[in-house]
Scaffold this motif. Structure first.
Motif, PDB file in Angstrom:
ATOM      1  N   ASP A  18       1.156  -1.762  -0.223  1.00 55.08           N
ATOM      2  CA  ASP A  18       0.161   0.118   0.152  1.00 55.08           C
ATOM      3  C   ASP A  18       1.083   1.222   0.131  1.00 55.08           C
ATOM      4  O   ASP A  18       0.206   2.593  -0.141  1.00 55.08           O
ATOM      5  N   GLU A  19       2.066   0.891   0.574  1.00 57.47           N
ATOM      6  CA  GLU A  19       2.975   2.243   0.112  1.00 57.47           C
ATOM      7  C   GLU A  19       4.348   1.963  -0.172  1.00 57.47           C
ATOM      8  O   GLU A  19       5.173   2.481   0.026  1.00 57.47           O
ATOM      9  N   ALA A  20       3.693   1.670  -1.530  1.00 55.82           N
ATOM     10  CA  ALA A  20       4.794   0.988  -2.193  1.00 55.82           C
ATOM     11  C   ALA A  20       4.866   2.317  -3.168  1.00 55.82           C
ATOM     12  O   ALA A  20       4.107   3.092  -4.275  1.00 55.82           O
ATOM     13  N   ILE A  21       6.514   2.772  -3.810  1.00 57.22           N
ATOM     14  CA  ILE A  21       6.590   3.041  -4.837  1.00 57.22           C
ATOM     15  C   ILE A  21       6.974   2.450  -5.852  1.00 57.22           C
ATOM     16  O   ILE A  21       8.253   1.329  -5.404  1.00 57.22           O
ATOM     17  N   SER A  22       6.749   2.088  -6.902  1.00 55.94           N
ATOM     18  CA  SER A  22       7.266   1.016  -7.919  1.00 55.94           C
ATOM     19  C   SER A  22       9.231   1.207  -7.764  1.00 55.94           C
ATOM     20  O   SER A  22       9.439   2.786  -8.144  1.00 55.94           O
ATOM     21  N   THR A  23       9.912  -0.021  -7.540  1.00 52.89           N
ATOM     22  CA  THR A  23      11.159   0.105  -8.025  1.00 52.89           C
ATOM     23  C   THR A  23      11.770  -0.040  -9.312  1.00 52.89           C
ATOM     24  O   THR A  23      10.902  -0.188  -9.638  1.00 52.89           O
ATOM     25  N   VAL A  24      12.778   1.231  -9.096  1.00 53.40           N
ATOM     26  CA  VAL A  24      13.209   0.531 -10.702  1.00 53.40           C
ATOM     27  C   VAL A  24      14.929   0.183 -10.743  1.00 53.40           C
ATOM     28  O   VAL A  24      15.908  -0.106 -10.187  1.00 53.40           O
ATOM     29  N   GLU A  25      13.773  -1.929 -10.531  1.00 52.80           N
ATOM     30  CA  GLU A  25      15.387  -2.386 -10.913  1.00 52.80           C
ATOM     31  C   GLU A  25      15.671  -2.592 -12.626  1.00 52.80           C
ATOM     32  O   GLU A  25      16.150  -3.647 -12.956  1.00 52.80           O
ATOM     33  N   ASN A  26      14.761  -2.480 -13.222  1.00 47.52           N
ATOM     34  CA  ASN A  26      14.931  -2.366 -14.763  1.00 47.52           C
ATOM     35  C   ASN A  26      16.214  -1.643 -15.185  1.00 47.52           C
ATOM     36  O   ASN A  26      16.681  -0.387 -14.488  1.00 47.52           O
ATOM     37  N   MET A  27      16.089  -2.346 -16.446  1.00 39.36           N
ATOM     38  CA  MET A  27      17.728  -1.363 -16.707  1.00 39.36           C
ATOM     39  C   MET A  27      17.622  -1.739 -18.320  1.00 39.36           C
ATOM     40  O   MET A  27      16.763  -2.363 -19.399  1.00 39.36           O
ATOM     41  N   LEU A  28      18.116  -0.250 -18.321  1.00 39.12           N
ATOM     42  CA  LEU A  28      17.853   0.730 -20.570  1.00 39.12           C
ATOM     43  C   LEU A  28      19.332   0.935 -20.770  1.00 39.12           C
ATOM     44  O   LEU A  28      20.413   1.284 -19.804  1.00 39.12           O
ATOM     45  N   ILE A  29      20.161   0.063 -21.288  1.00 38.04           N
ATOM     46  CA  ILE A  29      21.356   0.337 -21.758  1.00 38.04           C
ATOM     47  C   ILE A  29      21.307   1.111 -23.766  1.00 38.04           C
ATOM     48  O   ILE A  29      20.466   0.133 -24.219  1.00 38.04           O
ATOM     49  N   THR A  30      22.141   1.800 -23.907  1.00 41.27           N
ATOM     50  CA  THR A  30      21.227   2.558 -25.091  1.00 41.27           C
ATOM     51  C   THR A  30      22.681   2.312 -25.901  1.00 41.27           C
ATOM     52  O   THR A  30      22.446   2.775 -27.144  1.00 41.27           O
ATOM     53  N   GLN A  31      24.025   1.986 -25.403  1.00 38.12           N
ATOM     54  CA  GLN A  31      25.272   1.906 -26.583  1.00 38.12           C
ATOM     55  C   GLN A  31      24.801  -0.153 -26.673  1.00 38.12           C
ATOM     56  O   GLN A  31      24.474  -0.415 -26.213  1.00 38.12           O
ATOM     57  N   PRO A  32      25.785  -0.875 -27.923  1.00 35.21           N
ATOM     58  CA  PRO A  32      26.027  -2.095 -27.871  1.00 35.21           C
ATOM     59  C   PRO A  32      26.597  -2.305 -26.269  1.00 35.21           C
ATOM     60  O   PRO A  32      27.783  -1.793 -26.172  1.00 35.21           O
ATOM     61  N   VAL A  33      26.307  -3.482 -26.782  1.00 37.16           N
ATOM     62  CA  VAL A  33      26.790  -4.408 -25.070  1.00 37.16           C
ATOM     63  C   VAL A  33      28.124  -5.583 -26.419  1.00 37.16           C
ATOM     64  O   VAL A  33      27.882  -5.903 -27.002  1.00 37.16           O
ATOM     65  N   ARG A  34      29.535  -5.049 -25.824  1.00 40.44           N
ATOM     66  CA  ARG A  34      30.771  -5.337 -26.747  1.00 40.44           C
ATOM     67  C   ARG A  34      30.903  -7.109 -26.096  1.00 40.44           C
ATOM     68  O   ARG A  34      30.514  -7.019 -25.357  1.00 40.44           O
ATOM     69  N   SER A  35      31.725  -7.489 -26.837  1.00 38.37           N
ATOM     70  CA  SER A  35      32.378  -8.837 -26.727  1.00 38.37           C
ATOM     71  C   SER A  35      32.884  -8.893 -24.965  1.00 38.37           C
ATOM     72  O   SER A  35      33.407  -7.839 -24.928  1.00 38.37           O
ATOM     73  N   GLY A  36      32.500  -9.403 -24.439  1.00 36.71           N
ATOM     74  CA  GLY A  36      33.195  -9.515 -23.496  1.00 36.71           C
ATOM     75  C   GLY A  36      32.318  -8.505 -22.195  1.00 36.71           C
ATOM     76  O   GLY A  36      32.906  -8.868 -20.904  1.00 36.71           O
ATOM     77  N   GLN A  37      31.184  -8.291 -22.814  1.00 38.28           N
ATOM     78  CA  GLN A  37      30.915  -7.505 -21.518  1.00 38.28           C
ATOM     79  C   GLN A  37      29.481  -7.897 -20.617  1.00 38.28           C
ATOM     80  O   GLN A  37      29.312  -9.055 -21.701  1.00 38.28           O
ATOM     81  N   ARG A  38      29.374  -7.961 -19.767  1.00 39.57           N
ATOM     82  CA  ARG A  38      28.348  -8.772 -18.926  1.00 39.57           C
ATOM     83  C   ARG A  38      27.282  -7.484 -18.258  1.00 39.57           C
ATOM     84  O   ARG A  38      27.362  -6.882 -17.207  1.00 39.57           O
ATOM     85  N   LEU A  39      25.969  -7.831 -18.713  1.00 39.59           N
ATOM     86  CA  LEU A  39      25.354  -6.802 -17.916  1.00 39.59           C
ATOM     87  C   LEU A  39      24.484  -8.341 -16.786  1.00 39.59           C
ATOM     88  O   LEU A  39      23.734  -9.178 -17.917  1.00 39.59           O
ATOM     89  N   TYR A  40      24.056  -7.685 -15.597  1.00 36.02           N
ATOM     90  CA  TYR A  40      23.036  -8.167 -14.832  1.00 36.02           C
ATOM     91  C   TYR A  40      21.797  -7.386 -14.704  1.00 36.02           C
ATOM     92  O   TYR A  40      21.890  -6.681 -13.910  1.00 36.02           O
TER      93      TYR A  40
END
Lengths: 270, 251
Positions: free
Chosen positions: B139-161
């Motif tokens: 009831d007192e929730a504010i939606s958590t921003v745990e989503n992730m937005l990436i605007t650049q290419p994800v390069r070889s060797g990179q890891r995102l979680y």
């Protein structure tokens, strides 16, 4: 403030040193005071390509260790008085480079020079990391084949995450693609990736395509940056690259197969 | 991430304000019986002493304040300090408790509780006392921003979680690895590895505009590029899990 350019690739043998020598000379010839630094400690080559190997007294590592001043170590080019070379040490290894030391040398150079070109060693270890750490611009040299493209992609990831700019949350390093050893004939035969294929994978701003050319090897052997060979296609291509980097609008060349006339076909003129 | 500096741009600034998020255990108090709380807390800590050692802690008093007698807050804080736990915030405190919190320099928070369903059930976390504030406090929730937005290419060797959904506006290169507890949206080509629902959410999906992946996985069910050869790879594609099998559809 100087603009620090790193010439990098990940993979070896793609033309980093040739490119470093050519663009440093190109920038200097345009009247900008330029220094080019060899970061390949232990495997130094830049002095050979620049034709100053017999004038090396002190090197980059000496300067970092305080054994020589920058003024003593910098070698002034005989062909262009705006160009200076800081050679690598051949007797040390890359652990001799420290981030603090490199930062100090670059800072000192920045006071005097307009452009500082850092010739990165191959790989993604210490030497390569330090070469790119302080950079403002990156020239990513790629050959049109899959392993080179993938290594460049990896390098781009490192540029985006491990540089000083990335760590300080500043504006990212400007990345440019330089496609070297390109042969339109072999692209047509399907033996080589095309410019579009490479762009599709890397999505980078294309600064120029350097055609495969015999003049590159000749230039290296004679210690003359290939950009000084104004007759050769590779020399012209590097001149275009420098002009584009400096903001001139130059159309791309050497991407499509050259149309040979009847005489060209008969005599196999290159 | 937002940066916010007022310093003149010519000087290298000595500090900057950044916003970031991190996770911390939340101690939800249900009872006002201090003795009982102390006893149970000691038991919990004994189960995983390393986990709790010097741990920051958020204290949620909302439920215990629904009781008639308010909880004595000050002895609780002192007890926590003794047990080497560091309260970094209080939520749902009454006026008196708020004053006590200020006395101990503990800021007031409003716990956000939107990440309920996709998480693991509380019994699998270390202890009930540290459970996430689930639906109860929504009831007192504010939606958590745990989503992730990436605007650049994800390069070889990179890891995102990403803890929630992961959206990538460019491509994912071969040799890169992107993971999300929720869905993965890729508006370029997927050439690397993409793993959605990595915490076991079987409802999550992967979307991409061209599928040249090295590996795709949803909630642990995976396929490698060898299995993907026969598909029309240039079309926008979605991948979902149905009856324990990965379904790959063109959109």
């Amino acid at each position: 403030m100087a603009r620090i350019i790193v010439v990098t690739s990940g993979k070896g043998g793609v033309g980093k040193t040739t490119t470093s020598a050519a663009i440093a000379m190109g920038l200097a010839k345009k009247g900008h005071k330029t220094a080019v630094i060899d970061f390949d400690v232990g495997l130094r080559n830049l002095d050979l390509i620049m034709g100053c190997e017999r004038r090396v007294v002190y090197d980059f590592v000496n300067v970092i260790n305080g054994e020589a001043s920058l003024r003593q170590a910098l070698i002034k080019d005989k062909r262009c008085n705006q160009l200076f070379i800081l050679p690598a040490s051949q007797t040390r290894d890359k652990d001799a480079l420290t981030q603090e030391g490199v930062g100090k040398v670059l800072k000192e150079l920045s006071k005097e020079f307009k452009y500082i070109v850092c010739d990165s060693p191959a790989g993604i270890e210490r030497g390569a990391n330090l070469a790119m750490y302080f950079a403002d611009d990156a020239f990513v040299v790629t050959n049109p084949e899959v392993s080179s493209v993938r290594d460049s992609d990896r390098m781009l990831g490192i540029l985006a995450s491990k540089s000083r700019r990335a760590e300080n949350g500043e504006e990212a390093i400007k990345e440019y693609l330089l496609l070297s050893r390109y042969s339109p004939e072999r692209v047509k035969l399907g033996e080589m990736l095309s410019v579009e294929d490479v762009q599709d994978i890397l999505s980078l701003h294309l600064l120029g395509v350097i055609p495969e050319s015999k003049s590159v090897l000749n230039a290296s052997n004679s210690g003359t940056p290939v950009i000084l060979d104004e007759e050769s296609n590779a020399g012209k291509a590097y001149a275009d690259v420098v002009a584009r980097y400096l903001g001139e609008d130059v159309p791309h060349r050497f991407i499509d197969e050259e149309k040979k006339g009847i005489f060209g076909k008969l005599f196999g003129k290159k | 991430m937002s940066t916010d500096t007022e310093a003149p741009i010519y000087n290298k600034s000595a500090l900057e304000f950044k916003s970031s998020s991190f996770s911390s255990p939340v101690l939800v108090i249900h009872s006002t019986d201090l003795k009982q709380i102390k006893h149970q807390l000691k038991e919990k800590i004994a189960q995983a002493p390393e986990f709790f050692k010097n741990s920051p802690l958020l204290i949620d008093l909302k439920f215990c304040n629904e009781n008639e007698h308010p909880l004595e807050f000050e002895p609780l804080i002192e007890f926590l300090h003794k047990e080497k736990l560091f309260p970094i915030g209080v939520s749902g405190a009454n006026e008196e408790q708020k004053n006590t919190a200020f006395k101990f320099y503990i800021p007031l928070h409003t716990i956000r509780g939107a990440h309920a369903e996709s998480k693991l059930p509380p019994q699998s976390t270390t202890a009930n006392t540290t459970e996430n504030t689930n639906k109860k406090s929504s009831d007192e929730a504010i939606s958590t921003v745990e989503n992730m937005l990436i605007t650049q290419p994800v390069r070889s060797g990179q890891r995102l979680y990403a803890k929630g959904d992961l959206t990538i506006l460019s491509h994912v290169s071969a040799g890169a690895e992107v993971m999300a507890e929720g869905n993965i949206h890729i508006y370029g080509a997927l050439r690397g590895r993409a793993l959605a629902g990595v915490q076991g959410n079987t409802q999550s999906r992967i979307f991409c505009s061209a599928l040249h992946a090295e590996l795709i996985s949803i909630a642990g069910h995976y396929k490698t590029s060898e299995d993907l050869d026969t598909l029309d790879q240039q079309k926008p594609t979605q991948i979902l899990l149905q009856d324990q099998a990965l379904i790959i559809n063109n959109l």
